[in-house]
Design an enzyme around this catalytic site. Sequence first.
Site, mmCIF file in Angstrom:
data_model
loop_
_atom_site.group_PDB
_atom_site.id
_atom_site.type_symbol
_atom_site.label_atom_id
_atom_site.label_comp_id
_atom_site.label_asym_id
_atom_site.label_seq_id
_atom_site.Cartn_x
_atom_site.Cartn_y
_atom_site.Cartn_z
ATOM 1 N N HIS A 60 0.833 -1.201 0.000
ATOM 2 C CA HIS A 60 0.000 0.000 0.000
ATOM 3 C C HIS A 60 0.870 1.253 0.000
ATOM 4 O O HIS A 60 0.619 2.203 -0.758
ATOM 5 C CB HIS A 60 -0.919 -0.020 1.221
ATOM 6 N N GLU A 61 1.889 1.272 0.852
ATOM 7 C CA GLU A 61 2.761 2.451 0.922
ATOM 8 C C GLU A 61 3.593 2.605 -0.349
ATOM 9 O O GLU A 61 3.830 3.723 -0.811
ATOM 10 C CB GLU A 61 3.661 2.360 2.153
ATOM 11 N N HIS A 65 1.693 4.460 -2.961
ATOM 12 C CA HIS A 65 1.727 5.919 -2.816
ATOM 13 C C HIS A 65 2.961 6.492 -3.525
ATOM 14 O O HIS A 65 2.894 7.561 -4.143
ATOM 15 C CB HIS A 65 1.750 6.303 -1.338
ATOM 16 N N GLU A 76 -6.324 6.805 -1.098
ATOM 17 C CA GLU A 76 -6.210 5.602 -0.258
ATOM 18 C C GLU A 76 -6.880 4.416 -0.933
ATOM 19 O O GLU A 76 -6.353 3.297 -0.913
ATOM 20 C CB GLU A 76 -6.830 5.858 1.123
#
Length: 336
Positions: free
Chosen positions: A169-170, A173, A254
Amino acid sequence: MKFFQHQARARRHTLQLLLLMTLAVTTLVSLSSLGLGLLWRELSQEYGQPKVLNWAVVAVVAVLMLLVVVLGSWYQRWRLRAGGKVIAEHLGGRLINDSPRGREEQRLLNIVEEMALASGASMPAVYVLPEDAINAFAAGLTPEQAVLGITRGALTHLDRDELQGMVAHEFSHIHNGDMRLNTHLLAVIHGLLVFSLAGIAVLRQAEKQHLGSDRHRFFWQIIFAVLGLALWLFGCLGSLLGNLIKAAICRQREFLADASAVQFTRNPQGIAGALKKIGGSSAGSRLRAFAAAQYSHLYFHQGVKLRLERLFATHPPLAARIQRLDPQWDGRFMPL
């Protein structure tokens, strides 16, 4: 999970919100410039000039206001030029790339290396935060400056698949340019906030003046008080709208990061499990670090408690994120 469809929808909503942000700033500047132009017309009439709105004055005021927003935004970006290392250190993080302590930190480095290969990114600096909460963040203006932070609670409570989902997930980003986007949003909001600070300064200056019997002097004191109040209101309204739109954009990013994480790992249950454990943990995702509120938009999940959380939350509700990842979810979190 149809992650490509989710990615396309999140990107489309982000574009709509960015256009809304541009429209909000343009509208505020236009209305404020028109208001000051009308004020100038009244002042001109006071000195015997014809009561006509001078559009050249309105245009000059609009250009000056936009210049203030641009300069304020540039200053904020200049402050954040040092990259994610500064943020990680503000949150009490410890760099572990060269000296991991124990099997948990070594497992984390192995997962980060795997996700770097999967996403096509370079290996970032990895920091461990001394927090019991389950959370993480990625920060930095460019992928080369990016750092990854993981809380001690995440290392302790998440299994390998769940930790991999959080790290993926990070990385999304970083891959999707969210760090630069967040910096631009913060910079624009800071530029709008400059007007509030200027308005307060003008109001204080007007307050220091003693009201006298001189009609001319009294008139100008009222004008400066009105000007200061107008600047303050413009800055407050602009910052309020900017923060609302920024929070909405962050919530869409997100969702995009969740979908991209599934693309990298091919395992929606990993990131879904991490979110379920956040919901079942007594510590949740709340960080205790003094500087935590400054970086609320960077975290894997909401890191601080907010007033009017439904409006200003930078992350979607846990249930909404889990439902997209695991449509068969029964609504129960994983107690720790």
